[in-house]
Design an enzyme around this catalytic site. Sequence first.
Site, PDB file in Angstrom:
ATOM      1  N   SER A  15       0.844  -1.254  -0.095  1.00  0.00           N
ATOM      2  CA  SER A  15       0.095   0.196   0.193  1.00  0.00           C
ATOM      3  C   SER A  15       0.910   1.344  -0.044  1.00  0.00           C
ATOM      4  O   SER A  15       0.806   2.283  -0.751  1.00  0.00           O
ATOM      5  CB  SER A  15      -0.996  -0.202   1.191  1.00  0.00           C
ATOM      6  OG  SER A  15      -1.816  -1.095   1.408  1.00  0.00           O
ATOM      7  N   GLY A  16       1.860   1.337   1.068  1.00  0.00           N
ATOM      8  CA  GLY A  16       2.628   2.587   1.112  1.00  0.00           C
ATOM      9  C   GLY A  16       3.812   2.769  -0.001  1.00  0.00           C
ATOM     10  O   GLY A  16       3.687   3.913  -0.547  1.00  0.00           O
ATOM     11  N   GLU A  35       9.903  -5.826  -5.322  1.00  0.00           N
ATOM     12  CA  GLU A  35       8.795  -6.544  -4.823  1.00  0.00           C
ATOM     13  C   GLU A  35       9.242  -7.924  -4.651  1.00  0.00           C
ATOM     14  O   GLU A  35       9.550  -8.461  -5.927  1.00  0.00           O
ATOM     15  CB  GLU A  35       7.556  -6.265  -5.360  1.00  0.00           C
ATOM     16  CG  GLU A  35       6.381  -7.269  -4.780  1.00  0.00           C
ATOM     17  CD  GLU A  35       6.102  -7.131  -3.297  1.00  0.00           C
ATOM     18  OE1 GLU A  35       6.050  -6.096  -2.635  1.00  0.00           O
ATOM     19  OE2 GLU A  35       6.532  -8.267  -2.567  1.00  0.00           O
ATOM     20  N   CYS A  43      -2.433  -5.798   1.843  1.00  0.00           N
ATOM     21  CA  CYS A  43      -3.633  -5.686   1.866  1.00  0.00           C
ATOM     22  C   CYS A  43      -4.501  -6.332   0.509  1.00  0.00           C
ATOM     23  O   CYS A  43      -5.400  -7.005   0.700  1.00  0.00           O
ATOM     24  CB  CYS A  43      -3.621  -4.128   1.503  1.00  0.00           C
ATOM     25  SG  CYS A  43      -5.439  -3.537   1.110  1.00  0.00           S
ATOM     26  N   CYS A  48      -6.529  -7.346   4.065  1.00  0.00           N
ATOM     27  CA  CYS A  48      -7.881  -6.471   3.885  1.00  0.00           C
ATOM     28  C   CYS A  48      -8.755  -7.002   2.833  1.00  0.00           C
ATOM     29  O   CYS A  48      -9.937  -7.607   3.126  1.00  0.00           O
ATOM     30  CB  CYS A  48      -7.704  -4.947   3.800  1.00  0.00           C
ATOM     31  SG  CYS A  48      -6.098  -4.174   4.139  1.00  0.00           S
ATOM     32  N   LYS A  51      -9.638 -10.889   2.904  1.00  0.00           N
ATOM     33  CA  LYS A  51     -10.381 -11.325   4.248  1.00  0.00           C
ATOM     34  C   LYS A  51     -11.761 -10.669   4.117  1.00  0.00           C
ATOM     35  O   LYS A  51     -12.545 -11.408   4.549  1.00  0.00           O
ATOM     36  CB  LYS A  51      -9.547 -10.457   5.218  1.00  0.00           C
ATOM     37  CG  LYS A  51      -9.744 -10.408   6.641  1.00  0.00           C
ATOM     38  CD  LYS A  51     -10.370  -9.335   7.494  1.00  0.00           C
ATOM     39  CE  LYS A  51     -10.543  -7.964   6.852  1.00  0.00           C
ATOM     40  NZ  LYS A  51     -10.075  -7.043   7.598  1.00  0.00           N
ATOM     41  N   TYR A 179      -7.572  -7.793  16.198  1.00  0.00           N
ATOM     42  CA  TYR A 179      -8.828  -7.649  15.429  1.00  0.00           C
ATOM     43  C   TYR A 179      -8.467  -8.889  14.214  1.00  0.00           C
ATOM     44  O   TYR A 179      -9.659  -9.194  13.669  1.00  0.00           O
ATOM     45  CB  TYR A 179      -8.745  -6.376  14.597  1.00  0.00           C
ATOM     46  CG  TYR A 179      -7.777  -6.078  13.515  1.00  0.00           C
ATOM     47  CD1 TYR A 179      -8.108  -6.413  12.384  1.00  0.00           C
ATOM     48  CD2 TYR A 179      -6.513  -5.573  13.665  1.00  0.00           C
ATOM     49  CE1 TYR A 179      -7.290  -6.045  11.217  1.00  0.00           C
ATOM     50  CE2 TYR A 179      -5.632  -5.515  12.809  1.00  0.00           C
ATOM     51  CZ  TYR A 179      -5.963  -5.664  11.196  1.00  0.00           C
ATOM     52  OH  TYR A 179      -5.256  -5.444  10.525  1.00  0.00           O
ATOM     53  N   ILE A 180      -7.391  -9.287  13.795  1.00  0.00           N
ATOM     54  CA  ILE A 180      -7.248 -10.499  12.891  1.00  0.00           C
ATOM     55  C   ILE A 180      -8.026 -11.710  13.526  1.00  0.00           C
ATOM     56  O   ILE A 180      -8.648 -12.395  12.762  1.00  0.00           O
ATOM     57  CB  ILE A 180      -5.971 -10.497  12.434  1.00  0.00           C
ATOM     58  CG1 ILE A 180      -5.291  -9.375  11.845  1.00  0.00           C
ATOM     59  CG2 ILE A 180      -5.774 -11.652  11.579  1.00  0.00           C
ATOM     60  CD1 ILE A 180      -3.808  -9.317  11.194  1.00  0.00           C
ATOM     61  N   GLU A 183     -11.735 -11.316  13.604  1.00  0.00           N
ATOM     62  CA  GLU A 183     -12.217 -11.414  12.433  1.00  0.00           C
ATOM     63  C   GLU A 183     -12.341 -12.800  11.821  1.00  0.00           C
ATOM     64  O   GLU A 183     -13.422 -13.113  11.070  1.00  0.00           O
ATOM     65  CB  GLU A 183     -11.567 -10.497  11.248  1.00  0.00           C
ATOM     66  CG  GLU A 183     -11.704  -8.919  11.597  1.00  0.00           C
ATOM     67  CD  GLU A 183     -11.017  -8.094  10.802  1.00  0.00           C
ATOM     68  OE1 GLU A 183     -11.366  -6.874  10.547  1.00  0.00           O
ATOM     69  OE2 GLU A 183      -9.885  -8.465  10.042  1.00  0.00           O
ATOM     70  N   ASP A 304       3.659  -0.202   7.747  1.00  0.00           N
ATOM     71  CA  ASP A 304       3.665  -1.176   8.973  1.00  0.00           C
ATOM     72  C   ASP A 304       5.096  -1.139   9.451  1.00  0.00           C
ATOM     73  O   ASP A 304       5.236  -1.640  10.593  1.00  0.00           O
ATOM     74  CB  ASP A 304       2.984  -2.410   8.534  1.00  0.00           C
ATOM     75  CG  ASP A 304       1.657  -2.510   8.473  1.00  0.00           C
ATOM     76  OD1 ASP A 304       0.936  -1.653   8.123  1.00  0.00           O
ATOM     77  OD2 ASP A 304       1.149  -3.566   8.181  1.00  0.00           O
ATOM     78  N   THR A 312      -3.923   0.053   5.940  1.00  0.00           N
ATOM     79  CA  THR A 312      -3.949   0.427   4.695  1.00  0.00           C
ATOM     80  C   THR A 312      -3.843   1.844   4.295  1.00  0.00           C
ATOM     81  O   THR A 312      -2.862   2.349   3.832  1.00  0.00           O
ATOM     82  CB  THR A 312      -4.684  -0.491   3.818  1.00  0.00           C
ATOM     83  OG1 THR A 312      -3.876  -1.831   3.818  1.00  0.00           O
ATOM     84  CG2 THR A 312      -4.823   0.146   2.476  1.00  0.00           C
ATOM     85  N   HIS A 437     -33.947   8.119   9.029  1.00  0.00           N
ATOM     86  CA  HIS A 437     -34.953   7.455   9.409  1.00  0.00           C
ATOM     87  C   HIS A 437     -35.492   6.228   8.615  1.00  0.00           C
ATOM     88  O   HIS A 437     -35.884   6.834   7.287  1.00  0.00           O
ATOM     89  CB  HIS A 437     -36.021   8.225  10.338  1.00  0.00           C
ATOM     90  CG  HIS A 437     -36.904   7.256  10.995  1.00  0.00           C
ATOM     91  ND1 HIS A 437     -36.701   6.584  12.168  1.00  0.00           N
ATOM     92  CD2 HIS A 437     -38.365   6.820  10.698  1.00  0.00           C
ATOM     93  CE1 HIS A 437     -37.755   6.034  12.647  1.00  0.00           C
ATOM     94  NE2 HIS A 437     -38.502   6.009  11.864  1.00  0.00           N
ATOM     95  N   GLU A 442     -29.264   6.519  13.127  1.00  0.00           N
ATOM     96  CA  GLU A 442     -29.872   7.865  13.841  1.00  0.00           C
ATOM     97  C   GLU A 442     -29.773   7.794  15.206  1.00  0.00           C
ATOM     98  O   GLU A 442     -29.815   8.817  15.803  1.00  0.00           O
ATOM     99  CB  GLU A 442     -31.293   7.795  13.229  1.00  0.00           C
ATOM    100  CG  GLU A 442     -32.237   6.772  13.878  1.00  0.00           C
ATOM    101  CD  GLU A 442     -33.747   6.574  13.323  1.00  0.00           C
ATOM    102  OE1 GLU A 442     -34.205   7.655  13.471  1.00  0.00           O
ATOM    103  OE2 GLU A 442     -34.016   5.710  12.685  1.00  0.00           O
TER     104      GLU A 442
END
Length: 460
Positions: A15-16, A35, A43, A48, A51, A179-180, A183, A304, A312, A437, A442
């Site tokens: 991402s970065g 890479e 990601c 992300c 997932k 969180y991983i 999830e 990261d 991300t 509504h 709300e």
Amino acid sequence: MAQYDYDLFVIGAGSGGVRAARLAAMSGARVAIAEEDRVGGTCVIRGCVPKKFMVYASEFAHHFKTSKGYGWTVEGASFDWPAFLAEKDKEIARLSGIYVRNLQNAGAELAHGKARLLDAHTVEVGKIGKRTADKILIATGGRPWRPADLPGVEHAISSDDCFHLPKLPKSIVIGGGGYIAVEFAGIFNGLGVDVTLVHRGPNVLRGFDDDVRSHVTEEMEKRGITVILAAQHTAIEKTANGFMNKLSNGHECESELVMLCLGREPYVEGLGLEKAGVKLNEQGAVAVDEYSRTNVSNIWAVGDVTDRINLTPVAIREGQAFAQTEFYDTPTSFDHEMVASAVFSQPPIGSVGLSEADARKQYGKVDIYLARMKPMKYAFAGSDERALLKLVVDCATDKVLGCHVVGPDAPEMIQMAAIAMKMGVTKHQWDATCAVHPTLAEELVTMREKHEPLGLGQVA
Ligand code: FAD
């Protein structure tokens, strides 16, 4: 500058790195990006995006159940894991291809292979060899951390492995409460796997608001996930049918699969940082200032690998700020305050700003507005699933310091709340906003005092 092969060499096409490389190349700079795996990074390839597809796939079970309350009969529904994986992989390949094309269209050169620094201006990439650059950006991300001293740790999979399991297990024990872990507990549960979550802390999701943490744990348990707190793995032993999970509380349970989500670490191994003189902080992340500069004047780091906020959009904005500063003559530092985040648990969470505990620590006196209710859609279908909405407000200034939502579409809601909070909204201004509504959102603008409303949305 012509003394170097490139103006900028980026290590890591996640991402970065991709955002920084693309913007720098678009300014006319000579840019290369290395890479070692697939372009897109965590990601797109193993985070992300895949997932979220798994979350979507797993939610259908709940939707089918709810649909009965609305008069539907869904017979013979079944889930085909290999078919899903094939579709998921197709989409990931498409997205990775877009990243590659965007880099190429911007004029950045892609170098496949593991890059390592030889000195502050020289990078060696796999078989490609040595390249020199005026500026270097480290954007190598993070990777799953595992306790090397845990007996049997080699039997456990990590989140990286979940996207290619040959088959779904009948049962899984997930170690971790971040969180991983949460999830994937929801994902496997939705896909019909018997899930046990083991976390050493007093509750899951450290750092989130305590009411959110308890609420999500309760909802996970309602959906059939076994949550074991204040315990951790002491050993993982191979058995005939899977693995025996030995826990610190004396508990033992067998599962077909074991997954450890015990945190992530900055990925700096084999990067040659020491050769270039780049310093790490105490947590092992590349140490940077607010402009993402390392201690070496021509080397920067984003995402990261710097372990600031590991999300991300943050990595993207840090990469963008770096490119603006260095290639567009516009000094820019990314503001890490009021970054909203989501947990795609089931039900999901959206959160921005301070938890009640942190707000009390930082601001002293705060007002809390809290609502728990059955979301209309589920209440109608006879489900006892509940949503939670919470606002934390500074008594002295009336500023909204924190907004936390657990319930359907909470991640979508929180993005909008984050805009107002980034602008410094007060509770008075928040309340002046007319409700939409009938929605769950709300409730956010109709909470007048700390209370437990009984209704479903706004009652005329
Ligand atoms: P990465 O995206 O990890 O990219 C780094 C790249 O560098 C990788 O492609 C790697 O192969 C490459 N690399 C590393 N070392 C070298 C080397 N020496 N030479 C060449 N290449 C190298 N964030 C969210 O905002 N929302 C979410 O819902 C979310 N879900 C997630 C779910 C999971 C399971 C995981 C693991 C992460 C999730 N994240 C989420 C976090 C998010 O993926 C990361 O914050 C983000 O990808 C960080 O971007 P980055 O550019 O720093 O690193």
